[in-house]
Design a protein around this motif. Structure first.
Motif, short mmCIF file in Angstrom:
data_model
loop_
_atom_site.label_atom_id
_atom_site.label_comp_id
_atom_site.label_asym_id
_atom_site.label_seq_id
_atom_site.Cartn_x
_atom_site.Cartn_y
_atom_site.Cartn_z
N VAL A 141 0.85 -1.19 0.00
CA VAL A 141 0.00 0.00 0.00
C VAL A 141 0.89 1.24 0.00
N LYS A 143 0.79 5.84 -0.01
CA LYS A 143 0.04 6.96 0.55
C LYS A 143 -0.90 7.59 -0.47
N ILE A 151 -1.53 4.52 6.39
CA ILE A 151 -0.53 3.46 6.21
C ILE A 151 -0.29 2.75 7.55
N VAL A 458 -5.85 4.83 1.17
CA VAL A 458 -4.53 4.42 0.71
C VAL A 458 -4.66 3.99 -0.74
#
Length: 472
Positions: A141, A143, A151, A458
């Motif tokens: 993942v 930002k 996160i 995300v």
């Protein structure tokens, strides 16, 4: 190609177009505009867009409490009213009313159909929910809008999952993680003979783009067509906003017959050109101004409006008012779709305590301000984010812009966040105590405690998200 349509209720299949209507722009939308569209709109497709970021997190909470729930709270009422009309008029329904539980939503639709003596095939599109994949995706993942908190929320949650810890006791427990999927799952469902397609989290314009791709055979890498189709979907997705609802201002932008506001439909042609309109006889208006306002709605970068299907370019769009309540839209373009998908992450965010009380008559504002200042002295130490509003004076913009007035009545509101419901309740209790502890003349006190759901986002590699279609 002549895109002029003289009678906006007339069938236009012979002109090589499809007609897509939008019967709901959010979960709590009115029910009857969709009925009118299905009955009188000569539609090929009806879309009900009922899902927002907070909506799906709340749906996940309902599912956590009861595994047979988690679909849209109004699904049953909407389907009970629409189903006989959809079947009679051969209209296919596409909706994200599945919310956190498309499978159970599909089962409920089949149950309603059985009670009504109707045979209908339902397709559930799933795969957006990533809650059970967090350990797998936590290292992939990235930002979205610099939300480092998101996160960390994912990583902490996946760590807890790895160690089989109790999740619900964590102060910021994750509730949901749903990826915005594109057209792929809906396209697979459309290839079946399912009349009703119910999804979870799918990007709003994708609900409208999918039938265009299906009907016209557009290639999934023809980004100019996908961009134009996405723009049409964006124009339709908020339903009554483009027919004058959210647009209306009685002084500067008057709209007639708001009580019977119609919802929009679009006649879409194979080249992506569309004509936005509404059912004749319904209230509201479709004109250049309403279409332009909706075109700009929630658009951050008009050169790159990102969806799971395309990066749409709104700057090339052309608009023309071609008749009463008819606006032609063409010229939208696009570029390659993003390699990542946005994921909405819902989490438990504590509780909101609120208290309200009214002051009216002479010196109403002065008495309300004395009450507010008194409670700030009593509460500020324990509630650093305490908010004091003088409703009717400065509550919305947090200032009065130097427009000093002496209102006849003012409603005082205090609010603050707290980690527990018990602590949050103190806010309302303190406001209620103003009845006898002054200042003079307070009345109509109310107090509330609301459990908060936080939403952050995300990005995840799109290869980690796999749509799946289940037929019922």
């Amino acid at each position: 190609m002549n895109h002029q349509i003289n009678d906006n209720n007339a069938p236009i299949g012979g002109l090589g177009a499809i007609r897509i209507g939008c019967g709901a722009g959010f979960s709590g939308d009115r029910l009857e505009p969709a009925i009118i569209l299905a009955e009188q709109g000569n539609l090929d497709y009806l879309v009900l867009e009922c899902l927002a970021e907070r909506t799906i997190a709340l749906a996940q909470k309902r599912k956590m409490a009861d595994l047979t729930k988690g679909y849209d709270p109004l699904l049953e009422r909407r389907i009970e009213g629409l189903l006989p009309i959809l079947v009679k008029n051969n209209v296919r329904l596409i909706t994200n009313m599945g919310a956190a539980n498309p499978m159970e939503g599909a089962k409920k639709i089949v149950e309603i159909a059985s009670k009504q003596g109707i045979s209908v095939k339902v397709a559930a599109v799933i795969g957006d929910e990533l809650s059970d994949k967090l350990v797998e995706i936590s290292d992939e993942v990235s930002k979205f809008n610099n939300e480092e908190f998101a996160i960390n929320l994912i990583k902490n949650h996946s760590s807890l999952l790895s160690h089989h810890s109790s999740l619900n006791t964590h102060p910021s427990s994750l509730i949901s993680a749903n990826a915005y999927m594109g057209v792929e799952g809906i396209l697979e469902a459309l290839q079946s003979d399912a009349q009703i397609i119910i999804t979870g989290r799918v990007a709003d314009p994708s609900l409208f783009l999918a039938p265009m791709i299906h009907e016209f055979g557009w290639e999934l890498d023809d980004y100019n067509l996908l961009g134009q189709g996405t723009i049409v979907g964006h124009l339709l997705e908020c339903a009554g906003q483009i027919t004058g609802g959210y647009f209306a201002d009685p002084i500067t932008k008057p709209v007639t017959n708001m009580d019977t506001l119609g919802h929009p439909f679009a006649d879409v042609f194979a080249d992506g050109t569309a004509i936005i309109s509404k059912v004749a006889g319904t209230g509201g208006v479709v004109n250049l101004a309403t279409v332009k306002e909706q075109l700009l709605y929630e658009v951050i970068n008009p050169h790159a409006y990102l969806t799971p299907d395309v990066s749409a370019n709104f700057t090339t769009v052309q608009l023309e008012e071609i008749g009463d309540n008819q606006v032609k839209v063409w010229g939208g373009t696009g570029q390659e779709k993003p390699s990542t998908l946005k994921v909405s992450v819902g989490y438990q965010a504590g509780f909101l305590g609120e208290g309200e009380i009214s002051y009216a008559g002479a010196n109403a504002l002065a008495r309300a301000q004395l009450a507010g200042e008194t409670l700030e002295k009593r509460l500020k130490a324990d509630f650093p984010d305490l908010r004091t509003d003088y409703v009717g004076v400065s509550a919305i913009h947090r200032t009065d812009f130097n427009r000093h007035i002496e209102p006849y009545e003012v409603r005082l509101r205090l609010a603050a966040n707290a980690e527990t419901a018990q602590k949050a309740a103190i806010i309302g209790e303190e406001v209620e105590a103003l009845y006898t502890n002054g200042p003079a003349g307070g009345g109509g006190a109310r107090k509330y405690v609301t459990e908060l759901v936080g939403i952050v986002s995300v990005l995840v590699n799109r290869k980690k998200v796999s749509p799946e279609v289940i037929l019922f």
